[in-house]
Design a protein around this motif. Structure first.
Motif, PDB file in Angstrom:
ATOM      1  N   ILE A  76     -71.627  72.299 173.485  1.00 41.53           N
ATOM      2  CA  ILE A  76     -70.365  71.591 173.200  1.00 41.53           C
ATOM      3  C   ILE A  76     -70.600  70.078 173.231  1.00 41.53           C
ATOM      4  O   ILE A  76     -70.190  69.346 172.323  1.00 41.53           O
ATOM      5  CB  ILE A  76     -69.267  71.983 174.221  1.00 41.53           C
ATOM      6  CG1 ILE A  76     -68.831  73.437 174.010  1.00 41.53           C
ATOM      7  CG2 ILE A  76     -68.066  71.039 174.123  1.00 41.53           C
ATOM      8  CD1 ILE A  76     -67.959  73.980 175.126  1.00 41.53           C
ATOM      9  N   THR A 118     -61.906  71.388 173.022  1.00 39.66           N
ATOM     10  CA  THR A 118     -62.886  72.422 172.691  1.00 39.66           C
ATOM     11  C   THR A 118     -62.994  73.438 173.820  1.00 39.66           C
ATOM     12  O   THR A 118     -63.041  74.649 173.575  1.00 39.66           O
ATOM     13  CB  THR A 118     -64.267  71.789 172.411  1.00 39.66           C
ATOM     14  OG1 THR A 118     -64.139  70.872 171.326  1.00 39.66           O
ATOM     15  CG2 THR A 118     -65.299  72.854 172.059  1.00 39.66           C
ATOM     16  N   GLN A 123     -70.298  67.389 170.151  1.00 36.48           N
ATOM     17  CA  GLN A 123     -69.266  66.371 170.227  1.00 36.48           C
ATOM     18  C   GLN A 123     -69.849  64.959 170.260  1.00 36.48           C
ATOM     19  O   GLN A 123     -69.340  64.047 169.621  1.00 36.48           O
ATOM     20  CB  GLN A 123     -68.392  66.608 171.463  1.00 36.48           C
ATOM     21  CG  GLN A 123     -67.277  65.603 171.615  1.00 36.48           C
ATOM     22  CD  GLN A 123     -66.318  65.612 170.446  1.00 36.48           C
ATOM     23  OE1 GLN A 123     -65.905  66.653 169.978  1.00 36.48           O
ATOM     24  NE2 GLN A 123     -65.968  64.438 169.953  1.00 36.48           N
ATOM     25  N   GLU A 165     -59.966  75.729 173.752  1.00 32.30           N
ATOM     26  CA  GLU A 165     -60.058  76.724 172.684  1.00 32.30           C
ATOM     27  C   GLU A 165     -61.094  77.799 172.995  1.00 32.30           C
ATOM     28  O   GLU A 165     -60.848  78.981 172.807  1.00 32.30           O
ATOM     29  CB  GLU A 165     -60.419  76.042 171.364  1.00 32.30           C
ATOM     30  CG  GLU A 165     -59.332  75.168 170.796  1.00 32.30           C
ATOM     31  CD  GLU A 165     -59.805  74.358 169.589  1.00 32.30           C
ATOM     32  OE1 GLU A 165     -60.866  74.681 169.018  1.00 32.30           O
ATOM     33  OE2 GLU A 165     -59.103  73.396 169.222  1.00 32.30           O
ATOM     34  N   GLN A 166     -62.254  77.372 173.482  1.00 29.56           N
ATOM     35  CA  GLN A 166     -63.364  78.300 173.680  1.00 29.56           C
ATOM     36  C   GLN A 166     -63.148  79.221 174.880  1.00 29.56           C
ATOM     37  O   GLN A 166     -63.558  80.375 174.856  1.00 29.56           O
ATOM     38  CB  GLN A 166     -64.666  77.519 173.851  1.00 29.56           C
ATOM     39  CG  GLN A 166     -65.905  78.393 173.813  1.00 29.56           C
ATOM     40  CD  GLN A 166     -67.159  77.588 173.519  1.00 29.56           C
ATOM     41  OE1 GLN A 166     -67.119  76.576 172.830  1.00 29.56           O
ATOM     42  NE2 GLN A 166     -68.272  78.042 174.057  1.00 29.56           N
ATOM     43  N   ASP A 200     -61.524  65.286 173.146  1.00 26.69           N
ATOM     44  CA  ASP A 200     -62.015  66.288 172.195  1.00 26.69           C
ATOM     45  C   ASP A 200     -62.801  67.389 172.906  1.00 26.69           C
ATOM     46  O   ASP A 200     -62.682  68.570 172.570  1.00 26.69           O
ATOM     47  CB  ASP A 200     -62.880  65.632 171.116  1.00 26.69           C
ATOM     48  CG  ASP A 200     -62.075  64.749 170.185  1.00 26.69           C
ATOM     49  OD1 ASP A 200     -60.841  64.918 170.111  1.00 26.69           O
ATOM     50  OD2 ASP A 200     -62.674  63.884 169.524  1.00 26.69           O
TER      51      ASP A 200
END
Length: 76
Positions: A9, A44, A13, A47-48, A40
């Motif tokens: 990640i 992430t 990013q 969401e993950q 950001d």
């Protein structure tokens, strides 16, 4: 391993090599993350892992290991 997922990640990013990211790397000083990057990264993670990342939680994250610990303590 969760660290490897977090490293991926951060690599995506921050546009840096995964090899540059260690468990004790400092997000701002060592990896060059800015506040927008952290937002950001938080999105992430949300969401993950289907967990909420508050602004306060993001502010407390200084090391890569802080992100790993946060995820570990918030996933079911």
């Amino acid at each position: 391993m969760l660290f490897d997922e977090v490293r991926e990640i951060l690599s995506n990013q921050l546009e840096i090599s995964e090899d540059e990211i260690e468990n004790e790397s400092r997000l701002y000083e060592d990896l060059g993350a800015g506040s927008t990057d952290m937002v950001d990264i938080g999105m992430t993670i949300e969401e993950q892992y289907s967990i909420e990342v508050t602004e306060e939680a993001l502010e407390e994250m200084e090391l890569v290991s802080d992100i790993v610990s946060f995820i570990e303590s918030n996933i079911d």
